[in-house]
Design an enzyme around this catalytic site. Structure first.
Site, PDB file in Angstrom:
ATOM      1  N   ALA A  25       0.824  -1.200   0.000  1.00  0.00           N
ATOM      2  CA  ALA A  25       0.000   0.000   0.000  1.00  0.00           C
ATOM      3  C   ALA A  25       0.862   1.255   0.000  1.00  0.00           C
ATOM      4  CB  ALA A  25      -0.921  -0.007   1.221  1.00  0.00           C
ATOM      5  N   TYR A  26       1.928   1.236   0.776  1.00  0.00           N
ATOM      6  CA  TYR A  26       2.826   2.395   0.830  1.00  0.00           C
ATOM      7  C   TYR A  26       3.535   2.608  -0.496  1.00  0.00           C
ATOM      8  CZ  TYR A  26       6.803   5.336   2.054  1.00  0.00           C
ATOM      9  OH  TYR A  26       7.746   6.341   2.064  1.00  0.00           O
ATOM     10  N   GLY A  27       4.107   1.542  -1.053  1.00  0.00           N
ATOM     11  CA  GLY A  27       4.822   1.676  -2.319  1.00  0.00           C
ATOM     12  C   GLY A  27       3.936   2.203  -3.430  1.00  0.00           C
TER      13      GLY A  27
ATOM     14  N   LYS B 230       3.225   5.922  -2.959  1.00  0.00           N
ATOM     15  CA  LYS B 230       4.366   6.740  -3.370  1.00  0.00           C
ATOM     16  C   LYS B 230       4.498   6.770  -4.898  1.00  0.00           C
ATOM     17  CE  LYS B 230       4.497   8.345  -0.271  1.00  0.00           C
ATOM     18  NZ  LYS B 230       4.607   9.745   0.192  1.00  0.00           N
TER      19      LYS B 230
END
Length: 218
Positions: A96-98, A101
């Protein structure tokens, strides 16, 4: 909160030279916000997208620079799936973070394509692995890494990492940096996620984000 912030900024600042969308983070177990979105997706992408969108008139008339704090995690962990932007089908905190970003970079590219001719310049950058309280509430191995004394000795001090944002903010687009570009270590990134070369993905992410936020289509 974002709409209130935009209203306050418009009232207090008829001119905005630089908008730095710097807030972000990696979180733990999948959590939905009161707005119904995954918290990682909302904090890292939808919030800065909405703030920028609500300030577009001021930003264009000001000839502003819009700077996104992204991450090399976009290349390593991200993948935009247009019918599953929040990774409902395969959620992990890292994925989810990648992807969020990566959303930042695609948003930067599309903001450049749509509004550079009207005065806005845009850039995204990776600040490095910063010795901060990043991931302190993630409850996973990223938190343990950032909390390791040994690992922190190898990380970038916050003041040095902030220098990249300052250079973009103080620099002149077209002279000191190139609008629509993602930077690592102060230079255009040599390695980029394959999806950053797909203009259709950037366009569709923008359109889908407007729909999710019930914004008028640009």
């Amino acid at each position: 909160m974002v709409r209130a912030l935009a209203s306050d900024l418009r009232g207090a600042h008829p001119r905005i030279d630089v908008l730095a969308n710097n807030a972000g983070g990696i979180f733990g177990d999948r959590t939905k916000t009161v707005d119904g979105f995954d918290v990682t997706f909302q904090v890292n992408h939808l919030a800065p997208f909405l703030l920028t969108h609500l300030l577009l008139d001021t930003l264009t008339t000001s000839g502003a620079s819009v700077i996104q704090t992204s991450s090399a995690g976009a290349r390593l962990l991200g993948k935009v799936v247009l019918d599953d932007l929040e990774h409902d089908r395969d959620f992990t905190p890292q994925r989810a973070y990648g992807t969020a970003k990566l959303d930042n970079i695609l948003f930067t590219q599309e903001l450049h394509r749509r509004f550079h001719g009207r005065g806005i310049s845009a850039a995204a950058f990776h600040p490095g692995t910063v010795a901060s309280n990043f991931a302190s509430n993630s409850g996973n191995f990223v938190q343990r890494m950032y909390g390791s004394r040994v690992a922190r000795l190898l990380m970038t001090p916050p003041a040095k990492a902030a220098g990249q944002l300052v250079r973009l903010a103080e620099g002149r687009p077209g002279t000191d940096w190139v609008s629509g570009t993602y930077y690592e270590k102060g230079k255009p990134a040599k390695r980029n996620h394959p999806q950053t070369r797909d203009k259709d993905i950037s366009r569709q992410l923008w359109d889908r984000s407007e729909q999710l936020l019930s914004l008028p289509q640009e």
